[in-house]
Scaffold this motif. Structure first.
Motif, PDB file in Angstrom:
ATOM      1  N   ILE A   1       0.839  -1.205   0.000  1.00 36.17           N
ATOM      2  CA  ILE A   1       0.000   0.000   0.000  1.00 36.17           C
ATOM      3  C   ILE A   1       0.873   1.253   0.000  1.00 36.17           C
ATOM      4  N   LEU A   2       1.907   1.252   0.837  1.00 36.74           N
ATOM      5  CA  LEU A   2       2.826   2.385   0.884  1.00 36.74           C
ATOM      6  C   LEU A   2       3.527   2.587  -0.457  1.00 36.74           C
ATOM      7  N   LEU A   3       3.874   1.492  -1.110  1.00 31.66           N
ATOM      8  CA  LEU A   3       4.519   1.577  -2.419  1.00 31.66           C
ATOM      9  C   LEU A   3       3.600   2.277  -3.426  1.00 31.66           C
ATOM     10  N   LEU A   4       2.324   1.885  -3.438  1.00 26.36           N
ATOM     11  CA  LEU A   4       1.363   2.525  -4.334  1.00 26.36           C
ATOM     12  C   LEU A   4       1.203   4.004  -4.016  1.00 26.36           C
ATOM     13  N   HIS A   5       1.179   4.331  -2.732  1.00 21.55           N
ATOM     14  CA  HIS A   5       1.034   5.731  -2.344  1.00 21.55           C
ATOM     15  C   HIS A   5       2.246   6.554  -2.745  1.00 21.55           C
ATOM     16  N   ALA A   6       3.431   5.971  -2.637  1.00 24.06           N
ATOM     17  CA  ALA A   6       4.645   6.681  -3.043  1.00 24.06           C
ATOM     18  C   ALA A   6       4.651   6.916  -4.556  1.00 24.06           C
ATOM     19  N   ILE A   7       4.214   5.915  -5.309  1.00 26.14           N
ATOM     20  CA  ILE A   7       4.162   6.051  -6.771  1.00 26.14           C
ATOM     21  C   ILE A   7       3.175   7.151  -7.167  1.00 26.14           C
ATOM     22  N   LEU A   8       1.989   7.140  -6.559  1.00 25.52           N
ATOM     23  CA  LEU A   8       0.984   8.153  -6.877  1.00 25.52           C
ATOM     24  C   LEU A   8       1.471   9.554  -6.512  1.00 25.52           C
TER      25      LEU A   8
ATOM     26  N   ILE B   1       1.383  17.439  -9.310  1.00 22.49           N
ATOM     27  CA  ILE B   1       0.386  17.852  -8.328  1.00 22.49           C
ATOM     28  C   ILE B   1      -0.999  17.974  -8.961  1.00 22.49           C
ATOM     29  N   SER B   2      -1.063  18.237 -10.265  1.00 21.75           N
ATOM     30  CA  SER B   2      -2.360  18.317 -10.937  1.00 21.75           C
ATOM     31  C   SER B   2      -3.085  16.972 -10.898  1.00 21.75           C
ATOM     32  N   VAL B   3      -2.311  15.878 -11.013  1.00 20.56           N
ATOM     33  CA  VAL B   3      -2.895  14.542 -10.939  1.00 20.56           C
ATOM     34  C   VAL B   3      -3.361  14.262  -9.502  1.00 20.56           C
ATOM     35  N   LEU B   4      -2.515  14.625  -8.536  1.00 16.76           N
ATOM     36  CA  LEU B   4      -2.873  14.434  -7.135  1.00 16.76           C
ATOM     37  C   LEU B   4      -4.095  15.268  -6.764  1.00 16.76           C
ATOM     38  N   SER B   5      -4.188  16.455  -7.361  1.00 16.25           N
ATOM     39  CA  SER B   5      -5.353  17.307  -7.112  1.00 16.25           C
ATOM     40  C   SER B   5      -6.628  16.607  -7.560  1.00 16.25           C
ATOM     41  N   PHE B   6      -6.573  15.956  -8.722  1.00 11.28           N
ATOM     42  CA  PHE B   6      -7.740  15.216  -9.208  1.00 11.28           C
ATOM     43  C   PHE B   6      -8.113  14.090  -8.245  1.00 11.28           C
TER      44      PHE B   6
ATOM     45  N   VAL C   1       0.555  10.911   2.776  1.00 14.24           N
ATOM     46  CA  VAL C   1       1.905  10.928   2.213  1.00 14.24           C
ATOM     47  C   VAL C   1       2.175  12.275   1.536  1.00 14.24           C
ATOM     48  N   THR C   2       1.175  12.811   0.847  1.00 11.90           N
ATOM     49  CA  THR C   2       1.310  14.132   0.222  1.00 11.90           C
ATOM     50  C   THR C   2       1.671  15.177   1.267  1.00 11.90           C
ATOM     51  N   SER C   3       0.944  15.180   2.372  1.00 12.79           N
ATOM     52  CA  SER C   3       1.155  16.164   3.421  1.00 12.79           C
ATOM     53  C   SER C   3       2.526  16.004   4.083  1.00 12.79           C
ATOM     54  N   ASN C   4       2.888  14.774   4.467  1.00 14.29           N
ATOM     55  CA  ASN C   4       4.157  14.625   5.186  1.00 14.29           C
ATOM     56  C   ASN C   4       5.361  14.872   4.281  1.00 14.29           C
ATOM     57  N   SER C   5       5.206  14.636   2.975  1.00 11.50           N
ATOM     58  CA  SER C   5       6.311  14.917   2.060  1.00 11.50           C
ATOM     59  C   SER C   5       6.554  16.417   1.940  1.00 11.50           C
ATOM     60  N   ARG C   6       5.489  17.223   1.980  1.00 15.45           N
ATOM     61  CA  ARG C   6       5.661  18.684   1.922  1.00 15.45           C
ATOM     62  C   ARG C   6       6.285  19.206   3.207  1.00 15.45           C
ATOM     63  N   MET C   7       5.916  18.590   4.314  1.00 15.34           N
ATOM     64  CA  MET C   7       6.526  18.980   5.583  1.00 15.34           C
ATOM     65  C   MET C   7       8.018  18.631   5.580  1.00 15.34           C
ATOM     66  N   ALA C   8       8.356  17.431   5.129  1.00 18.54           N
ATOM     67  CA  ALA C   8       9.764  17.015   5.070  1.00 18.54           C
ATOM     68  C   ALA C   8      10.546  17.880   4.091  1.00 18.54           C
ATOM     69  N   TYR C   9       9.922  18.233   2.981  1.00 13.08           N
ATOM     70  CA  TYR C   9      10.549  19.117   1.992  1.00 13.08           C
ATOM     71  C   TYR C   9      10.925  20.456   2.642  1.00 13.08           C
ATOM     72  N   ALA C  10       9.977  21.063   3.344  1.00 11.50           N
ATOM     73  CA  ALA C  10      10.212  22.368   3.952  1.00 11.50           C
ATOM     74  C   ALA C  10      11.221  22.280   5.092  1.00 11.50           C
ATOM     75  N   PHE C  11      11.102  21.247   5.923  1.00 12.16           N
ATOM     76  CA  PHE C  11      11.990  21.098   7.084  1.00 12.16           C
ATOM     77  C   PHE C  11      13.435  20.870   6.631  1.00 12.16           C
ATOM     78  N   SER C  12      13.611  20.076   5.584  1.00 11.48           N
ATOM     79  CA  SER C  12      14.955  19.848   5.061  1.00 11.48           C
ATOM     80  C   SER C  12      15.473  21.065   4.301  1.00 11.48           C
ATOM     81  N   ARG C  13      14.585  21.820   3.686  1.00 11.33           N
ATOM     82  CA  ARG C  13      14.983  23.064   3.023  1.00 11.33           C
ATOM     83  C   ARG C  13      15.637  24.017   4.005  1.00 11.33           C
TER      84      ARG C  13
END
Length: 533
Positions: A189-196, A201-206, A370-382
């Motif tokens: 399940i995590l693998l599918l979520h990572a792929i998606l 972001i336009s696809v994720l928005s849909f 996964v979308t949310s935590n990836s943006r948090m990790a992106y900003a925190f690592s930035r």
């Protein structure tokens, strides 16, 4: 050279006014998201294409009342039953809205992907900002990883239950997957979520908007369908007044039972910081980010209450539903769905289909998490706060922080591996998903009503003179639930019944503060600009 962004732009009225650019001969003032982001110290790297609806959809699908209430319905039945669920839900809902309103006000002032940890830094100033940012950020990101772990593990368990019922149920010799199979499903399940989440972001928005519709329609259909199909239904008196004290956990105090039952509601109503983490991809972020937080909570509270009431009308035998000997192996709501259709049609297939509807909602919930935590990790690592930060804040040609996406999926899978060693350890780790996350919510609110009480300059969305009162209520509620959910949930207390939540949260606090004292205080200076990068 890295420059502390707090020294780039002071928090004052002139600074906030600079976020508005005059365009055209008519001098019409419009909000410039990119200008405001630069003012906060960052250049635009992510694709800013989300509308207010899209921002709301991501958050609403994370809150996902179907996910939380289905997963913890057994907890609600155990601790108080119908009365706790029917009346506890709106109580928690109102207090959660208060927390959300305070967060929305701060989000409007500082619309960045960093969200909570950035807010703490700006609200505390140069002296305490770095430490406040460090503490808030790590509670937030670890809490978000734990949320993803919990959601996807819940889906793996539900799939196992669907397989069990499809093969005859527990009493019919159905197939019960081992914990290794469940972990393997969790990894898939995590693998599918990572792929998606690696898609634009336009696809994720849909998918996010599809998820919101699925959750809304799913709640309505199940709320009406299940009690209508069931041949035996509970009375209105049972649904609205019955208080279950036969919990089998050695707890007899009615007040104690009631507050333990609130865990179901509070666990469900979390994750709404996602709207803040998506602000760098949202148009009119200082208005639409706060709207996403508030609307996601409000609609979830309304639809969740009807879901609880509707499903509870199909409850007729609480002890059997909570028994591991039922066809669903102790999964209460799955048994309710299965028996409702079996009692009327002689087959529980319709109930299995309904569980499939729930499974899809949980899948969408995990995807958005996964979308949310990836943006948090992106900003925190930035801002240089994570090990190997330069890797995690890289974006691909689709303007997606792809390394942060896969990092979150990997860590969530590692967290779930604790289940193989000890179910108690796994539950302790997952407890961070609620308490740890809410502590991260409360910290910037606390700083807003204390250190920044006079200096805070609100954005377009603000609570006016009520901001401080609402903020204090929010902080006190988080303190209250942190205490309540650290209490023992069964007596006598043994290694198997001890509530390890304070151990898990305390361990995270100790580790975070220790790393700060021994190392991070020498190099982490809070949010840093990338305008020169």
């Amino acid at each position: 050279m890295q420059i502390n962004t707090r020294n780039l732009q002071p928090d004052n009225e002139d600074a906030d006014a600079d976020a508005y650019i005059l365009l055209g001969d008519g001098g019409t003032a419009i909000n410039s998201d990119n200008s405001r982001l630069q003012q906060l110290g960052y250049k635009q790297e992510l694709s800013r294409s989300l509308t207010a609806i899209a921002n709301f959809s991501v958050t609403f699908s994370i809150v996902s009342v179907i996910t939380g209430l289905t997963t913890l319905y057994s907890t609600g039945l155990t601790y108080g039953g119908p009365l706790t669920m029917v009346y506890g839900w709106p109580i928690v809902g109102i207090l959660t809205m208060i927390v959300g309103l305070s967060m929305a006000e701060i989000c409007s002032a500082y619309p960045t992907s960093g969200g909570l940890y950035f807010w703490s830094a700006r609200l505390c100033g140069n002296n305490w900002g770095p430490f406040a940012s460090w503490l808030t950020g790590w509670f937030n990101i670890v809490g978000q990883w734990a949320v993803t772990t919990s959601i996807d593990f819940s889906l793996a368990q539900l799939i196992q239950v669907i397989i069990l019922l499809s093969t005859g149920g527990k009493n019919g010799g159905g197939y019960e997957a081992s914990k290794y199979v469940v972990i393997a499903m969790h990894g898939g399940i995590l693998l599918l979520h990572a792929i998606l989440n690696s898609l634009p972001i336009s696809v994720l928005s849909f998918f996010g908007q599809l998820a919101a519709v699925w959750n809304l329609v799913g709640v309505l259909v199940l709320t009406i369908l299940i009690p209508c199909v069931a041949t035996e239904r509970a009375s209105a008196k049972f649904v609205f007044t019955h208080f279950n004290t036969d919990n089998g956990e050695g707890i007899s105090s009615h007040a104690y039972i009631f507050v333990l039952g609130l865990l179901m509601s509070q666990y469900t109503l979390s994750g709404y910081d996602a709207s803040a983490h998506m602000t760098e991809e949202t148009k009119n972020a200082d208005e639409n980010g706060p709207k996403g937080i508030i609307s996601a909570i409000g609609i979830s509270v309304i639809f969740g209450w009807f879901y609880i009431v509707g499903i509870t009308f199909a409850v007729t035998d609480i002890p059997y539903l909570l028994s591991e000997d039922n066809d669903a192996g102790g999964y209460a709501i799955a048994e309710i769905f299965y028996q409702a259709f079996k009692s009327r049609y002689g087959s529980g297939f319709g109930g299995i289909v309904c569980l499939g509807v729930v499974a899809v909602a949980i899948f969408f919930c995990g995807m958005s998490s996964v979308t949310s935590n990836s943006r948090m990790a992106y900003a925190f690592s930035r801002d240089g706060a994570m090990p190997f930060s330069s890797i995690w804040h890289k974006v691909n040609r689709h303007e997606v922080p792809i390394n942060a996406v896969w990092l979150g999926a990997f860590i969530s899978f590692c967290m779930a591996l604790t289940y193989l060693g000890s179910a108690v350890a796994f539950q302790a780790m997952v407890s961070i998903a609620t308490i740890g996350l809410y502590i991260a919510y409360a910290l910037p609110i606390f700083f807003r009503v204390t250190l920044a009480r006079k200096a805070f300059t609100p954005g377009p969305f603000n609570l006016g003179r009520y901001g401080e009162v609402v903020g204090w209520i929010a902080v006190l509620w988080v303190v209250t639930i942190s205490i309540l959910f650290s209490l023992p949930v069964a007596y006598p207390i043994t290694n198997e019944t001890l509530n390890y939540t304070p151990v898990a949260v305390g361990g995270l606090l100790l580790l975070t503060v220790s790393v700060w004292v021994l190392s991070a205080r020498h190099w982490f200076k809070g949010p840093i600009t990338n305008l020169n990068g």
